[in-house]
Design an enzyme around this catalytic site. Structure first.
Site, PDB file in Angstrom:
ATOM      1  N   ASN A   7      81.372 -22.529  54.107  1.00  0.00           N
ATOM      2  CA  ASN A   7      82.558 -21.749  53.111  1.00  0.00           C
ATOM      3  C   ASN A   7      82.672 -20.306  53.807  1.00  0.00           C
ATOM      4  O   ASN A   7      82.069 -19.496  53.339  1.00  0.00           O
ATOM      5  CB  ASN A   7      82.338 -21.531  52.050  1.00  0.00           C
ATOM      6  CG  ASN A   7      83.409 -21.048  51.151  1.00  0.00           C
ATOM      7  OD1 ASN A   7      84.293 -20.412  51.322  1.00  0.00           O
ATOM      8  ND2 ASN A   7      83.507 -21.284  49.693  1.00  0.00           N
ATOM      9  N   ARG A  90      85.497 -25.447  54.077  1.00  0.00           N
ATOM     10  CA  ARG A  90      86.696 -24.956  53.347  1.00  0.00           C
ATOM     11  C   ARG A  90      87.661 -24.486  54.049  1.00  0.00           C
ATOM     12  O   ARG A  90      87.538 -23.469  55.083  1.00  0.00           O
ATOM     13  CB  ARG A  90      86.333 -23.964  52.331  1.00  0.00           C
ATOM     14  CG  ARG A  90      87.490 -23.126  51.569  1.00  0.00           C
ATOM     15  CD  ARG A  90      86.841 -21.557  51.075  1.00  0.00           C
ATOM     16  NE  ARG A  90      88.050 -21.333  50.195  1.00  0.00           N
ATOM     17  CZ  ARG A  90      88.076 -19.956  50.050  1.00  0.00           C
ATOM     18  NH1 ARG A  90      87.174 -18.903  50.727  1.00  0.00           N
ATOM     19  NH2 ARG A  90      89.203 -19.417  49.334  1.00  0.00           N
ATOM     20  N   HIS A 179      92.424 -21.000  46.455  1.00  0.00           N
ATOM     21  CA  HIS A 179      90.901 -21.056  45.695  1.00  0.00           C
ATOM     22  C   HIS A 179      91.076 -22.189  44.857  1.00  0.00           C
ATOM     23  O   HIS A 179      90.303 -22.397  44.014  1.00  0.00           O
ATOM     24  CB  HIS A 179      90.940 -19.770  45.025  1.00  0.00           C
ATOM     25  CG  HIS A 179      91.019 -18.505  45.682  1.00  0.00           C
ATOM     26  ND1 HIS A 179      91.411 -17.231  45.183  1.00  0.00           N
ATOM     27  CD2 HIS A 179      90.170 -18.168  46.783  1.00  0.00           C
ATOM     28  CE1 HIS A 179      91.374 -16.451  45.872  1.00  0.00           C
ATOM     29  NE2 HIS A 179      90.520 -16.951  46.952  1.00  0.00           N
ATOM     30  N   ARG A 242      93.995  -6.517  50.142  1.00  0.00           N
ATOM     31  CA  ARG A 242      95.436  -7.205  49.803  1.00  0.00           C
ATOM     32  C   ARG A 242      96.052  -6.501  48.669  1.00  0.00           C
ATOM     33  O   ARG A 242      95.575  -6.209  47.610  1.00  0.00           O
ATOM     34  CB  ARG A 242      95.297  -8.538  49.845  1.00  0.00           C
ATOM     35  CG  ARG A 242      95.025  -9.273  51.190  1.00  0.00           C
ATOM     36  CD  ARG A 242      94.861 -10.834  51.143  1.00  0.00           C
ATOM     37  NE  ARG A 242      93.518 -10.998  50.730  1.00  0.00           N
ATOM     38  CZ  ARG A 242      92.981 -12.377  50.316  1.00  0.00           C
ATOM     39  NH1 ARG A 242      93.740 -13.281  50.277  1.00  0.00           N
ATOM     40  NH2 ARG A 242      91.676 -12.425  50.056  1.00  0.00           N
ATOM     41  N   GLU A 385      81.910 -23.888  44.592  1.00  0.00           N
ATOM     42  CA  GLU A 385      82.853 -24.434  45.565  1.00  0.00           C
ATOM     43  C   GLU A 385      82.364 -25.500  46.838  1.00  0.00           C
ATOM     44  O   GLU A 385      82.820 -26.619  47.103  1.00  0.00           O
ATOM     45  CB  GLU A 385      83.619 -23.741  46.513  1.00  0.00           C
ATOM     46  CG  GLU A 385      84.709 -22.525  45.442  1.00  0.00           C
ATOM     47  CD  GLU A 385      85.198 -21.558  46.413  1.00  0.00           C
ATOM     48  OE1 GLU A 385      86.307 -21.570  46.401  1.00  0.00           O
ATOM     49  OE2 GLU A 385      84.486 -20.475  46.630  1.00  0.00           O
TER      50      GLU A 385
END
Length: 399
Positions: A7, A90, A179, A242, A385
């Protein structure tokens, strides 16, 4: 089947070597603060734990370091890369090309690269992970799991922008959501937890994924129905670098009046804004530490961060027509009691009542941090994840 999940995030690499289908984690770890002066590495097996502070310049260096640990003569868990049958990656943005998990081909790599502009902090890192892993684990199947897949259930009323129709039909400009593996994993765990605790199987929950990248999802009966990130992973909540939501007219003002180039504006909004732009720091641990020492900019930035999350909770309660639980997850969501407290303060109208003592506890297990009388559950659920990706990889290869 041994599956290694890689990931590669915007500033981190998480990895797990998993024996499938039993979901036995043979090795796990991560590298964070990639690109900063000092990075942190962890490498954990059933008998060994390594923690190291070192300089990791980029994702390539990080993945090479991970591979060397996996095959280390003393603490490694594999003797040969041939033991790895699959590598699950991912990938943040699948655009209109990918709505499900796929085996990676040269064509898939090209399409991932074509989507760099939509996810400039992530897709390049994702592709770098694919390229490096393809050379290290050259006998394994390389598989891509896309963050956008879970959000394919978002209805047109929510995913379509109020732009000319052809931009959706011809150019596939729409809300995609991100996500997805994290929101899917924690929402399924939350629903299981709620049904075990006498809640109806018809659930209304909001998942709050807070890391260097941040997003929220409104989930009704297990399906994503709205999400804060859109066409690219840039809008919505305030993130590490961001900006999150801004008035679009600001972009035109920066270009037409202040003389910024479009490239400069894009760089500003993606890499120089958010918590970094507000405080000079992109890592929340640094920001919280400075806030506690009286730094006014850091205090304000944390308050703004929580305020934005609260606004979306309110809007998603309206979308769901109710609320059973909110879930905090990912690095900040799981570990920052400071942010959780800011978000849950003065939210009693929505039945959200935080137990401050429970909020300070740490655990790797799912936990409630709400008061006994709180109508809405406040759950902290560690995301995984990697397990979710491994499950999807195994299901694909076993078809």
């Amino acid at each position: 089947m041994k599956v290694i999940v890689i990931n590669s995030g915007s500033s981190s690499i998480k990895y797990q070597l998993i024996d499938m289908p039993a979901n036995i984690v043979l090795c796990s770890g991560m590298i964070d603060r990639i690109g900063l002066e000092i990075s942190n590495l962890t490498y954990v097996t059933q008998t060994t734990k390594v923690e190291e502070a070192l300089t990791i310049r980029d994702h390539k260096v990080g993945l090479e370091k991970i591979a060397s640990l996996l095959m280390d003569e003393e603490i490694g868990v594999i003797k040969s890369t041939d033991e790895i049958e699959a590598v699950g990656h991912r990938v943040v943005h699948g655009g209109g090309s990918f709505s499900k998990t796929v085996i990676i081909t040269e064509e898939v790599k090209v399409k991932i690269k074509q989507l760099f502009e939509l996810a400039p902090l992530h897709n390049p890192a994702n592709l770098e992970g694919i390229i490096v892993a393809s050379t290290i684990f050259n006998q394994a199947k390389q598989v891509a799991v896309f963050d956008t897949a879970f959000h394919q259930t978002i209805p047109v009323i929510a995913h379509k922008y109020a732009l000319p129709n052809y931009l959706l039909t011809e150019n596939k400009i729409r809300l995609y959501g991100f996500h997805g593996t994290s929101h899917k994993y924690v929402s399924e765990n939350a629903i299981h937890y709620l049904t075990q605790n006498s809640f109806s199987k018809d659930s209304k929950i909001i998942t709050i994924h807070l890391g260097n990248g941040c997003s929220m999802t409104a989930i009704k009966n297990g399906k994503s129905v709205d999400h804060t990130l859109g066409f690219g992973p840039m809008n919505g909540l305030i993130m590490g670098t961001r900006s999150g939501d801004v008035d679009q007219s600001i972009i035109f003002y920066l270009v037409n009046t202040l003389g910024y180039s479009l490239e400069a504006v894009n760089t500003m909004l993606q890499k120089q804004s958010g918590m970094l732009g507000l405080t000079g720091y992109s890592d929340l641990r640094d920001i919280e530490a400075n806030a506690e020492n009286g730094n006014v900019d850091c205090q304000l930035a944390l308050a703004m961060n929580a305020y934005r999350i609260k606004k979306y909770i309110g809007s998603y309660v309206a979308v769901l027509d109710g609320l059973d639980a909110i879930i905090f997850t990912a690095g900040i969501g799981e570990n920052s009691s400071y942010i959780r407290k800011l978000v849950c303060t003065d939210m009693s109208y929505f039945g959200i009542e935080l137990d401050e003592a429970k909020n300070e506890l740490r655990s790797k297990e799912i936990r409630e941090i709400n008061t006994i009388d709180s109508k809405t559950k406040i759950l902290v659920i560690p995301t995984n994840e990697e397990i979710e990706i491994a499950n999807q990889v195994f299901e694909l290869l076993m078809k």
